[in-house]
Design a protein around this motif. Structure first.
Motif, PDB file in Angstrom:
ATOM      1  N   PHE A   1      16.316  38.973  67.925  1.00  0.00           N
ATOM      2  CA  PHE A   1      16.166  39.341  66.742  1.00  0.00           C
ATOM      3  C   PHE A   1      17.629  38.658  65.909  1.00  0.00           C
ATOM      4  CE2 PHE A   1      13.946  42.644  68.755  1.00  0.00           C
ATOM      5  CZ  PHE A   1      12.968  42.677  68.070  1.00  0.00           C
ATOM      6  N   TYR A   2      17.321  38.155  64.664  1.00  0.00           N
ATOM      7  CA  TYR A   2      18.265  37.490  64.019  1.00  0.00           C
ATOM      8  C   TYR A   2      18.289  38.124  62.484  1.00  0.00           C
ATOM      9  CZ  TYR A   2      17.901  33.866  67.715  1.00  0.00           C
ATOM     10  OH  TYR A   2      18.195  33.171  68.538  1.00  0.00           O
ATOM     11  N   CYS A   3      19.682  37.954  61.969  1.00  0.00           N
ATOM     12  CA  CYS A   3      19.705  38.463  60.373  1.00  0.00           C
ATOM     13  C   CYS A   3      18.876  37.435  59.700  1.00  0.00           C
ATOM     14  CB  CYS A   3      21.353  38.493  60.060  1.00  0.00           C
ATOM     15  SG  CYS A   3      21.075  38.479  58.448  1.00  0.00           S
ATOM     16  N   PRO A   4      18.249  37.859  58.824  1.00  0.00           N
ATOM     17  CA  PRO A   4      17.240  36.842  57.701  1.00  0.00           C
ATOM     18  C   PRO A   4      18.308  36.068  56.698  1.00  0.00           C
ATOM     19  CG  PRO A   4      16.759  39.015  57.352  1.00  0.00           C
ATOM     20  CD  PRO A   4      17.447  39.224  58.687  1.00  0.00           C
ATOM     21  N   VAL A   5      19.538  36.635  56.512  1.00  0.00           N
ATOM     22  CA  VAL A   5      20.088  36.267  55.665  1.00  0.00           C
ATOM     23  C   VAL A   5      21.188  35.236  56.047  1.00  0.00           C
ATOM     24  CG1 VAL A   5      21.984  36.787  53.873  1.00  0.00           C
ATOM     25  CG2 VAL A   5      19.938  38.414  54.070  1.00  0.00           C
ATOM     26  N   CYS A   6      21.956  35.605  57.070  1.00  0.00           N
ATOM     27  CA  CYS A   6      22.899  34.354  57.605  1.00  0.00           C
ATOM     28  C   CYS A   6      22.416  33.664  58.896  1.00  0.00           C
ATOM     29  CB  CYS A   6      24.104  35.144  57.933  1.00  0.00           C
ATOM     30  SG  CYS A   6      24.388  36.302  59.276  1.00  0.00           S
ATOM     31  N   ASN A   7      21.217  34.176  59.725  1.00  0.00           N
ATOM     32  CA  ASN A   7      20.562  33.691  60.871  1.00  0.00           C
ATOM     33  C   ASN A   7      21.575  33.998  61.883  1.00  0.00           C
ATOM     34  OD1 ASN A   7      18.346  32.711  61.891  1.00  0.00           O
ATOM     35  ND2 ASN A   7      19.612  30.589  62.219  1.00  0.00           N
ATOM     36  N   THR A   8      22.349  35.059  61.872  1.00  0.00           N
ATOM     37  CA  THR A   8      23.140  35.526  62.986  1.00  0.00           C
ATOM     38  C   THR A   8      22.291  35.980  64.286  1.00  0.00           C
ATOM     39  OG1 THR A   8      25.406  35.513  61.853  1.00  0.00           O
ATOM     40  CG2 THR A   8      25.082  36.934  63.985  1.00  0.00           C
ATOM     41  N   GLU A   9      22.274  35.658  65.393  1.00  0.00           N
ATOM     42  CA  GLU A   9      21.599  36.451  66.567  1.00  0.00           C
ATOM     43  C   GLU A   9      22.343  37.879  66.471  1.00  0.00           C
ATOM     44  OE1 GLU A   9      20.304  36.310  70.980  1.00  0.00           O
ATOM     45  OE2 GLU A   9      21.472  34.604  70.244  1.00  0.00           O
ATOM     46  N   LEU A  10      21.320  38.700  66.597  1.00  0.00           N
ATOM     47  CA  LEU A  10      21.745  40.243  66.640  1.00  0.00           C
ATOM     48  C   LEU A  10      21.769  40.716  67.993  1.00  0.00           C
ATOM     49  CD1 LEU A  10      19.594  41.442  63.400  1.00  0.00           C
ATOM     50  CD2 LEU A  10      22.151  40.691  63.374  1.00  0.00           C
ATOM     51  N   ALA A  11      22.320  40.169  68.831  1.00  0.00           N
ATOM     52  CA  ALA A  11      22.554  40.278  70.240  1.00  0.00           C
ATOM     53  C   ALA A  11      23.881  41.567  70.498  1.00  0.00           C
ATOM     54  CB  ALA A  11      22.853  39.167  71.384  1.00  0.00           C
ATOM     55  N   SER A  12      23.400  42.409  71.306  1.00  0.00           N
ATOM     56  CA  SER A  12      24.598  43.316  71.716  1.00  0.00           C
ATOM     57  C   SER A  12      25.202  42.819  73.126  1.00  0.00           C
ATOM     58  CB  SER A  12      23.659  44.517  72.215  1.00  0.00           C
ATOM     59  OG  SER A  12      24.812  45.706  72.886  1.00  0.00           O
ATOM     60  N   ASP A  13      26.414  43.388  72.911  1.00  0.00           N
ATOM     61  CA  ASP A  13      27.617  43.246  74.126  1.00  0.00           C
ATOM     62  C   ASP A  13      27.304  44.010  75.087  1.00  0.00           C
ATOM     63  OD1 ASP A  13      28.669  40.875  72.440  1.00  0.00           O
ATOM     64  OD2 ASP A  13      30.392  42.138  71.829  1.00  0.00           O
ATOM     65  N   VAL A  14      26.543  45.003  74.881  1.00  0.00           N
ATOM     66  CA  VAL A  14      26.312  46.087  76.060  1.00  0.00           C
ATOM     67  C   VAL A  14      25.306  45.792  77.172  1.00  0.00           C
ATOM     68  CG1 VAL A  14      25.399  48.417  76.203  1.00  0.00           C
ATOM     69  CG2 VAL A  14      26.678  47.910  74.361  1.00  0.00           C
ATOM     70  N   ASN A  15      24.243  45.032  76.650  1.00  0.00           N
ATOM     71  CA  ASN A  15      23.172  44.439  77.595  1.00  0.00           C
ATOM     72  C   ASN A  15      22.531  43.647  77.022  1.00  0.00           C
ATOM     73  OD1 ASN A  15      20.508  44.673  78.931  1.00  0.00           O
ATOM     74  ND2 ASN A  15      21.687  45.724  80.375  1.00  0.00           N
ATOM     75  N   GLU A  16      22.208  42.629  77.985  1.00  0.00           N
ATOM     76  CA  GLU A  16      21.457  41.317  77.236  1.00  0.00           C
ATOM     77  C   GLU A  16      19.830  41.690  76.758  1.00  0.00           C
ATOM     78  OE1 GLU A  16      19.379  39.714  81.550  1.00  0.00           O
ATOM     79  OE2 GLU A  16      20.955  38.696  80.554  1.00  0.00           O
ATOM     80  N   ASN A  17      19.343  42.657  77.127  1.00  0.00           N
ATOM     81  CA  ASN A  17      18.157  43.232  76.422  1.00  0.00           C
ATOM     82  C   ASN A  17      18.240  44.365  75.410  1.00  0.00           C
ATOM     83  OD1 ASN A  17      16.786  42.000  78.552  1.00  0.00           O
ATOM     84  ND2 ASN A  17      16.770  43.844  80.010  1.00  0.00           N
ATOM     85  N   LEU A  18      19.402  44.287  74.772  1.00  0.00           N
ATOM     86  CA  LEU A  18      19.489  45.106  73.545  1.00  0.00           C
ATOM     87  C   LEU A  18      20.079  44.185  72.357  1.00  0.00           C
ATOM     88  CD1 LEU A  18      21.376  48.372  75.043  1.00  0.00           C
ATOM     89  CD2 LEU A  18      19.129  48.116  74.257  1.00  0.00           C
ATOM     90  N   SER A  19      19.452  44.519  71.162  1.00  0.00           N
ATOM     91  CA  SER A  19      20.128  43.992  69.940  1.00  0.00           C
ATOM     92  C   SER A  19      20.820  44.916  69.164  1.00  0.00           C
ATOM     93  CB  SER A  19      18.789  43.818  68.926  1.00  0.00           C
ATOM     94  OG  SER A  19      18.360  42.370  69.446  1.00  0.00           O
ATOM     95  N   HIS A  20      21.592  44.520  68.215  1.00  0.00           N
ATOM     96  CA  HIS A  20      22.308  45.585  67.366  1.00  0.00           C
ATOM     97  C   HIS A  20      22.548  45.442  65.845  1.00  0.00           C
ATOM     98  CE1 HIS A  20      25.988  43.095  67.276  1.00  0.00           C
ATOM     99  NE2 HIS A  20      26.452  44.024  66.901  1.00  0.00           N
ATOM    100  N   LEU A  21      22.641  46.194  65.259  1.00  0.00           N
ATOM    101  CA  LEU A  21      22.773  46.394  63.767  1.00  0.00           C
ATOM    102  C   LEU A  21      23.936  47.201  63.339  1.00  0.00           C
ATOM    103  CD1 LEU A  21      18.964  46.484  62.523  1.00  0.00           C
ATOM    104  CD2 LEU A  21      20.286  44.497  62.458  1.00  0.00           C
ATOM    105  N   HIS A  22      24.120  47.467  62.144  1.00  0.00           N
ATOM    106  CA  HIS A  22      24.942  48.811  61.649  1.00  0.00           C
ATOM    107  C   HIS A  22      24.036  49.555  60.549  1.00  0.00           C
ATOM    108  CE1 HIS A  22      29.137  47.261  62.650  1.00  0.00           C
ATOM    109  NE2 HIS A  22      28.130  46.922  63.506  1.00  0.00           N
ATOM    110  N   MET A  23      24.307  50.786  60.441  1.00  0.00           N
ATOM    111  CA  MET A  23      23.370  51.491  59.684  1.00  0.00           C
ATOM    112  C   MET A  23      24.355  52.675  58.897  1.00  0.00           C
ATOM    113  SD  MET A  23      20.556  54.355  60.869  1.00  0.00           S
ATOM    114  CE  MET A  23      21.555  55.675  61.385  1.00  0.00           C
TER     115      MET A  23
END
Length: 132
Positions: free
Chosen positions: A61-83
């Motif tokens: 998953f990537y941010c549609p604005v800045c194209n940053t990969e939303l990868a989590s440092d916790v596990n390679e199978n998780l993405s992350h965002l802020h809410m």
């Protein structure tokens, strides 16, 4: 006020009305937009008819604005965002990159709340003291 999601890098909000909009990339390199529900624990996914999401496959998953990969440092199978929730609390949100795997986590400090029938899959990676 509902939950509002934003990119951890550029801080751009990623939700429009009742839709969370992200860029998704398949293992074969094909990418497209994906629409997710901003409701935690709701795993409905909408895509363009030309982009097929296959259950069990991993997607990035990537941010549609800045194209940053939303990868989590916790596990390679998780993405992350802020809410930000209705009470203006800010959370880190992690969710599975595996299509069909229903697990989402909200974190504030060492407090984590789990959503989805598969939420136990990654909880050992958090090493947190208070799990709800």
């Amino acid at each position: 006020m509902k939950n509002h999601f934003f990119c951890p890098k550029c801080q751009s909000f990623l939700d429009v009305e009742d839709n969370l909009i992200l860029v998704v990339k398949a293992e074969n390199g094909k990418s497209d937009l994906v629409v997710l529900s901003p409701e935690l624990g709701n795993y409905n996914v909408k895509t363009n008819p030309g982009f097929e999401v296959e259950k069990g496959k991993k997607y990035e998953f990537y941010c549609p604005v800045c194209n940053t990969e939303l990868a989590s440092d916790v596990n390679e199978n998780l993405s992350h965002l802020h809410m930000i929730d209705a009470e203006s609390n800010e959370y880190e949100v992690m969710f599975s990159k595996i299509a069909g795997e229903q697990c989402t986590y909200t974190l504030i400090g060492e407090n984590v709340k789990m959503y989805g029938e598969d939420s136990g899959n990654y909880i050992d990676f958090f090493n947190l003291s208070q799990i709800k």
